[in-house]
Design an enzyme around this catalytic site. Sequence first.
Site, mmCIF file in Angstrom:
data_model
loop_
_atom_site.group_PDB
_atom_site.id
_atom_site.type_symbol
_atom_site.label_atom_id
_atom_site.label_comp_id
_atom_site.label_asym_id
_atom_site.label_seq_id
_atom_site.Cartn_x
_atom_site.Cartn_y
_atom_site.Cartn_z
ATOM 1 N N TRP A 187 0.813 -1.220 0.000
ATOM 2 C CA TRP A 187 0.000 0.000 0.000
ATOM 3 C C TRP A 187 0.839 1.259 0.000
ATOM 4 C CZ3 TRP A 187 -4.479 -0.391 -1.988
ATOM 5 C CH2 TRP A 187 -5.162 -1.598 -1.896
ATOM 6 N N ASP A 195 -1.236 6.716 6.213
ATOM 7 C CA ASP A 195 -2.366 5.885 5.802
ATOM 8 C C ASP A 195 -2.597 4.882 6.932
ATOM 9 O OD1 ASP A 195 -4.096 4.027 4.763
ATOM 10 O OD2 ASP A 195 -2.905 3.566 2.980
ATOM 11 N N LYS A 217 -12.793 -1.050 7.193
ATOM 12 C CA LYS A 217 -12.174 -2.059 8.063
ATOM 13 C C LYS A 217 -12.610 -1.815 9.510
ATOM 14 C CE LYS A 217 -8.729 -1.719 4.576
ATOM 15 N NZ LYS A 217 -8.854 -2.971 3.869
#
Length: 360
Positions: A100, A172, A196
């Site tokens: 990511w 992030d 999430k």
Amino acid sequence: MRKHNFTAGPAALPVEVLEEARDELLNFQNSGASVMEISHRSARFEAVLNHAEETLRELLSISKDYAVLFVQGGASLQFSVLAMNLSSGRSADYIITGLWSEKAFLAAQKIGGKARVAADSKKNNFTALPLQEDIRLDPHAAYLHLCTNETVHGVEIAPERIASVPMPIVADMSSHILSRAVDVSKFGMIYAGAQKNIGPSGLTLIIIQRDLLGLAELSVPALLDYAQLFENRSMINTPPTFSIYIAGLVLEWLKKKGLDVMEEENRQKAQKLYSTIDESGGFYLNRVEKSCRSKMNVPFFLRDETLNDLFLKESLEADLLGLKGHQSVGGFRASLYNAVSVQSVEVLCDFMQDFSRRHG
Ligand code: PMP
């Protein structure tokens, strides 16, 4: 019957939240309509938005120096948008610790091409964090970007490990936000896709230092300009009202439980699963260095990969959902987000022990 859900995201939501949403689905607060069917400009929806923001601020002790934005397009869109808002023509440093953060870097490079890698752990196949002495920061960088929990590689940077640096840190936190307390004041900006630990997909959360608003160039569209989003309370256009409503219920659920209690449960869940892996005599493997193993996403492999299909089939038969690993790394992964109970993790560990006894 609800199964034990270890999916990486969209992921398990607290059952109490789903029940509450079900109970008021047709008639929200006696309005005679669903929360999905009322105007985002109505006082009722404004209260929903305010409640979500206030509960988040309370949970993470976010000061008035920070703006909270609710946006769309997922965390992936922010990979580009944050570069548009924060670079001001300067370069930006990226530490690459997995899939990511690499995607965030590649996206930012396309925006002006000035993103630069300050360190990466590719040579370790992303099984360890770069060593402090290997990080080469540019003191003039507009910001330093980190992904504090790599959902695919299962590597987590514990907030207390983050050293202070001369530039704002942009993090992030998609896959571990609200899994534990974090000192927001260490960061210039935190962002996270909701699907999430916060709520349904379609919503992305941004927590940004107000000093960093207003740096975007004039060519940046209003919907992507953090300052304009802030001035318009995240409602330049119609926001994802249902996702914001559910996020508010999840945040309220977490407040009732207590973030400290959540953190302790998350520690227990991770400890149980890593012990099961480490004590399996090599039947299961997790290759991430212990000091940076993620408490939220636990990738693991079977030593004998010819058993993979059988493991997956039997796990589904045992009502364990979502264990298949990410396509880029294979194997398996259990995501242990807030709504996954300690009891579900015990069921998973019992299943894994039983499977290894039968096939080891
Ligand atoms: N960052 C991280 C750490 C993620 O785990 C994900 C999604 N799994 C993303 C970014 C991308 O999120 P989205 O799908 O919301 O764009």
